[in-house]
Design an enzyme around this catalytic site. Structure first.
Site, PDB file in Angstrom:
ATOM      1  CD  GLU A 304      -3.003  -1.180   2.213  1.00 19.15           C
ATOM      2  OE1 GLU A 304      -2.734  -0.688   3.316  1.00 19.15           O
ATOM      3  OE2 GLU A 304      -4.100  -1.707   1.936  1.00 19.15           O
ATOM      4  NE  ARG A 337       0.544  -5.383   9.581  1.00 13.65           N
ATOM      5  CZ  ARG A 337      -0.353  -4.808   8.795  1.00 13.65           C
ATOM      6  NH1 ARG A 337       0.033  -4.007   7.818  1.00 13.65           N
ATOM      7  NH2 ARG A 337      -1.631  -5.019   8.983  1.00 13.65           N
ATOM      8  CG  ASP A 383      -7.722  -5.285   4.398  1.00  8.03           C
ATOM      9  OD1 ASP A 383      -7.446  -5.546   5.577  1.00  8.03           O
ATOM     10  OD2 ASP A 383      -7.610  -4.147   3.908  1.00  8.03           O
ATOM     11  CD  GLU A 411      -9.971  -1.179   7.671  1.00  5.46           C
ATOM     12  OE1 GLU A 411      -9.145  -1.833   8.329  1.00  5.46           O
ATOM     13  OE2 GLU A 411      -9.740  -0.748   6.527  1.00  5.46           O
ATOM     14  CD1 TRP A 560      -8.148   0.512  -5.013  1.00  7.72           C
ATOM     15  CD2 TRP A 560      -6.697  -0.076  -3.408  1.00  7.72           C
ATOM     16  NE1 TRP A 560      -7.473   1.644  -4.604  1.00  7.72           N
ATOM     17  CE2 TRP A 560      -6.581   1.300  -3.624  1.00  7.72           C
ATOM     18  CE3 TRP A 560      -5.885  -0.682  -2.446  1.00  7.72           C
ATOM     19  CZ2 TRP A 560      -5.676   2.094  -2.910  1.00  7.72           C
ATOM     20  CZ3 TRP A 560      -4.983   0.105  -1.738  1.00  7.72           C
ATOM     21  CH2 TRP A 560      -4.882   1.466  -1.977  1.00  7.72           C
TER      22      TRP A 560
HETATM   23  C1  GCV Z   1      -2.724   0.516   8.443  1.00  9.34           C
HETATM   24  C2  GCV Z   1      -6.186  -1.959   5.351  1.00  9.34           C
HETATM   25  C3  GCV Z   1      -6.574  -0.684   6.018  1.00  9.34           C
HETATM   26  C4  GCV Z   1      -5.403   0.259   6.165  1.00  9.34           C
HETATM   27  C5  GCV Z   1      -4.299  -0.469   6.932  1.00  9.34           C
HETATM   28  C6  GCV Z   1      -3.940  -1.714   6.139  1.00  9.34           C
HETATM   29  C7  GCV Z   1      -2.893  -2.543   6.845  1.00  9.34           C
HETATM   30  O1  GCV Z   1      -5.907  -1.745   4.021  1.00  9.34           O
HETATM   31  O2  GCV Z   1      -7.602  -0.084   5.320  1.00  9.34           O
HETATM   32  O3  GCV Z   1      -5.818   1.401   6.852  1.00  9.34           O
HETATM   33  O4  GCV Z   1      -3.190   0.352   7.121  1.00  9.34           O
HETATM   34  O5  GCV Z   1      -5.078  -2.522   5.996  1.00  9.34           O
HETATM   35  O6  GCV Z   1      -3.283  -3.498   7.493  1.00  9.34           O
HETATM   36  O7  GCV Z   1      -1.717  -2.238   6.742  1.00  9.34           O
END
Ligand code: GCV
Length: 841
Positions: A304, A337, A383, A411, A560
């Site tokens: 990202e 990660r 996700d 989220e 995405w």
């Molecule tokens: C911290 C998702 C979330 C992002 C987050 C990302 C991650 O895409 O929307 O806000 O970023 O996961 O886990 O790194």
């Protein structure tokens, strides 16, 4: 209310003064029932501590606090064994040294504890012991949990060991005090690029963590700011570590992999460049000088937009090891990660698949990572969607340690405005048998390192508590933080057991309260799934930005990769090996075979694995399209039922938490309808297949705002169209920012509930007034802080006025004054008969 006198008597017996939720599950509410109190009559009056570490002191203080809260007795503290019964705290070694003969049988797993009643010299002592101080602390909390749970503690002989060494939380807090995907106020640690002066809240949070066995916590966003490891920040971060320490919680820091270049004064962050290696060596030594017991680092790289090893053509193993080697002398861990994927995929290519990314990126590197590296893997391959299969990567690492990443902050799951108890969802993943090499290999055992005998492993939860008094915003959302801790300690615990424990500790033991709250918790994830994302298709939310309200097409036609590929004929991602993306082939054969075949693929994951025509018949006997219609109506009904269930608890708990929860549940019921209508309308329009039950597209009780007489209002299109009934709404357009809409009621005479569907943006607080036949019956302000400044699916909300005596021909008028950037937008008015139960009150 039917029996007001009875309820208020009841309330006074229960002493229902308002609570805020700040104490969470550590309320230690007074035990007033004599039959229950009697269980603790034999509890010694003295607590003896063998040793003097801050962790042991925290354990002692907690015992004193808990016993005082539950029983109103203040324990005496001593350092030597008194000539009477005592609670004795200390490690096995210390007890053996200080009080030989007490018979504390050692137990070696770090952080484990033993609660044992022993007899010695005519006395009966209660020993709280463990191999290390942290274990003793956990033992103290376990004893208090039993007491606050009204369980007997006589003749205790209990031992518990944590399932895995890693039981950590992550925070996505930015240094300026905001929290990425945080829904409960600002950071408890950071503000304006500094650590807060007052760390009282951090201390209380550490205590909550310790109480459920959490032993590590990172305090800054994985989208990390490189400055966090510069000297001025380190000195501040060390203060948080100091506050965590007495609670046995180690601090972790999230790193920016480009730090060598950004803050190190060199022009590279190539992990194989000796200058970068030297940077990490020196930097890590410096960090450990400031925080000697640092748990380690969390690292998000090549994901990202974060910089990573790909910049130099290096692998994730090269990157991880460069940092991990510097951590090794300090026994620190690196959580690298696994959430690595290309967010610029070509959506036109049917073979591309984001779900494959984690496995593709890491499986081939298995065995190349240093022993102190853990690959931190999200529960599912996409996700944190409402329904995903387990990530195949859990089964793809045999010579590399791993940890599962679960998301406590909701989220994609209603952002703590919707009730969604996540423990059942997490348990599905943890209990899932991946059949690695054909053997029994549930995810929980893989991540704990039990199957391949890894030196490290465990559980990481993304918490994101904030400064809201009750930590997570929704009073019932703390069940998720509690549940995460309990599962990390013992993933074999059942969802119902965890829900019951939490409810009793949080709201007390009144049987109706416990039964109702537990029912609601357990029903909440299926309900949320029902009105959001069907059959594994994904959450069907706006995936580009806010991740909250419905937006079916937002996941399509972009890079995405959260595609569901819904079109006029069908929906779902073809991930088969036969003719799809091949994702299913990342699982071991027994699992892959089950998913590959339409015959054996479970309904709830059908659209994750297959592209199915709308007419495809599910195992349930319904077609896909009818399932979409039915589940959305069912889910919205379930959400409405939560309100009624909660209302049945009025007077049975404190007013503060009752009202706060009620407000959230009422909001949720309204927003669940927004979800229902958006999804159902979208699929009806796209597929052209009618709902067998005739509901979709028919709203007999509804009057669209754009069909009313408008004064100072004009019609606008809403984006996405499914966010508004009929795709359109009205907004104030008069220069005076005032307007009104009117229509004549054409239904039968009788008691009716009238709901106004409007858009409550976060850039203003418009005022509304409702008039019926010239009489003002209600007024309200659109002053919520929903997550958008536009009239859309995130801000569509509902205000209901119950019990109106309507007559045909009545004029219904809404007058509005717009404020700020908000244009007092209205979508529709819905008039439905009052439920008979309410009418009769
Ligand atoms: C911290 C998702 C979330 C992002 C987050 C990302 C991650 O895409 O929307 O806000 O970023 O996961 O886990 O790194």
């Amino acid at each position: 209310m039917k029996f007001p006198l009875l309820v208020s008597l009841f309330a006074s017996v229960l002493n229902l003064s308002s609570e805020t939720g700040y104490e969470a599950w550590l309320r230690y509410a007074p035990i007033t029932d004599p039959a229950i109190r009697q269980r603790y009559d034999a509890l010694p009056a003295v607590v003896v501590v063998a040793g003097d570490s801050p962790v042991l002191e925290a354990a002692r203080e907690e015992l004193v606090r808990g016993v005082r809260g539950c029983l109103g007795r203040i324990l005496r503290s001593t350092v030597s064994l008194p000539p009477e019964n005592a609670i004795v705290l200390g490690t096995f070694d210390a007890l053996d040294r200080r009080f030989p003969g007490l018979g504390a049988a050692p137990y070696s797993t770090p952080d484990s504890f033993s609660l044992k009643t022993v007899k010695a010299n005519g006395r009966t002592h209660l020993l709280i012991t463990g191999p290390n101080d942290r274990g003793v602390l956990y033992g103290a909390f376990a004893l208090l949990r039993r007491m606050a749970g009204h369980e007997p503690i006589a003749r205790l002989d209990l031992r518990e060991s944590p399932y895995a060494p890693v039981r950590f939380l992550n925070h996505w807090d930015n240094l300026n005090g905001t929290i990425e995907r945080g829904y409960a106020g600002k950071s408890i640690s950071w503000e304006n690029d500094r650590i807060l002066e007052d760390l009282g809240r951090v201390r209380d949070y550490a205590r909550l963590m310790a109480s459920v066995g959490i032993n590590g916590c990172s305090i800054n966003n994985v989208n990390a700011d490189a400055r966090v490891i510069t000297p001025s920040y380190l000195a501040q971060v060390a203060r948080v570590a100091d506050v965590f320490r007495p609670w046995g919680v180690r601090l972790l820091i999230s790193l920016d992999f480009a730090s060598p270049r950004k803050i190190g004064g060199i022009d590279t962050f190539d992990p194989l460049d000796p200058r970068a290696v030297e940077f990490w060596g020196k930097k890590v030594d410096e960090i450990y000088r400031a925080i000697p017991d640092l748990g380690g680092f969390v690292l998000k790289a090549d994901s990202e937009g974060r910089l990573g090893p790909s910049e130099y053509g290096r692998t994730h193993a090269d990157a991880a090891n460069a940092v991990a080697r510097a951590l090794e002398p300090h026994a620190g861990l690196l959580f690298y990660r696994g959430f690595v994927y290309n967010h610029r995929l070509d959506w036109r290519d049917p073979k591309l698949d984001r779900a494959k990314a984690a496995y593709d990126n890491f499986h081939m590197l298995d065995g190349q990572f240093a022993d102190n590296v853990l690959i931190q893997i999200k529960n599912g391959p996409i996700d944190f969607q409402v329904r995903e299969p387990p990530s195949p990567l859990f089964g793809g690492l045999e010579n590399t340690s791993q940890a599962i990443e679960l998301q406590i902050t909701q989220e994609y799951l209603g952002q703590q405005r919707h009730l969604c108890f996540l423990v059942p969802m997490w348990k599905e993943t943890l209990d899932f048998d991946l059949h690695v090499h054909g053997a029994n290999t549930p995810v929980k055992q893989l991540v704990a390192g039990k199957i391949f005998h890894r030196p490290a492993g465990g559980f990481v939860g993304v918490s994101n508590v904030g400064r809201d008094t009750n930590w997570l915003g929704h009073p019932l959302a703390m069940a998720n933080l509690y549940g995460f801790g309990r599962l990390a300690w013992n993933p074999d615990l059942g969802s119902r057991q965890i829900a019951q424990e939490w409810t009793r500790l949080t709201f007390g033991h009144e049987p109706r309260v416990v039964a109702t709250v537990v029912d609601m918790l357990l029903a909440s994830w299926p309900a949320y799934e029902n009105y959001t994302g069907p059959l594994g298709a994904g959450t069907l939310t706006d995936i580009i930005n806010i991740h909250y309200g419905p937006a079916v097409e937002s996941s399509e036609y972009n890079g995405w990769g959260q595609w569901h590929r819904a079109d006029a004929k069908g929906i779902g991602m073809n991930r088969t090996v036969a003719n799809g993306t091949g994702f299913i082939g990342q699982y071991a054969p027994p699992v892959a075979l089950k998913y590959e075949s339409l015959k054996t693929c479970p309904d709830e994951l059908l659209l994750f694995m297959h592209h199915a025509p709308y007419a495809h018949v599910l195992h349930s006997g319904k077609t896909v399209i009818q399932h979409i219609y039915d589940s959305h109506y069912q889910g919205a009904d379930q959400a409405a039922r939560f309100v009624e269930q909660w209302k049945s608890l009025e007077g049975r708990m404190d007013e503060g938490r009752y009202q706060e929860t009620l407000a959230r549940l009422e909001y949720q019921a309204g927003h669940a309808r927004v979800w229902r209508d958006a999804i159902v309308s979208w699929f009806l329009k796209k597929s052209g297949i009618p709902d067998q039950l005739g509901r979709a597209g028919h709203f007999p009780h509804r009057v669209e705002a754009e069909a009313m007489e408008l004064y100072g209002y004009s019609v606008i299109d809403i984006t996405p169209w499914e966010a508004a009934s009929g795709g359109r709404a009205v907004q104030v357009s008069s220069p005076g920012r005032r307007g009104s809409v009117r229509f004549r009621y054409a239904g039968p005479p009788g008691w009716q509930d009238l709901s106004v569907q409007y858009f409550d943006e976060n850039d203003g607080a418009s005022q509304y007034q409702l008039f019926v036949a010239g009489q003002r019956v209600d007024g309200w302000a659109a002053n919520d802080t929903l997550p958008s400044r536009l009239p859309d699916a995130h801000t569509s909300t509902r205000h209901t006025v119950c019990g109106l005596a309507l007559r045909p021909g009545d004029e219904i008028r809404i007058e509005a004054v717009a404020q700020g950037g908000e244009n007092a937008c209205l979508d529709y008015v819905e008039i439905e008969p009052c439920p008979p139960a309410r009418r009769s009150r």
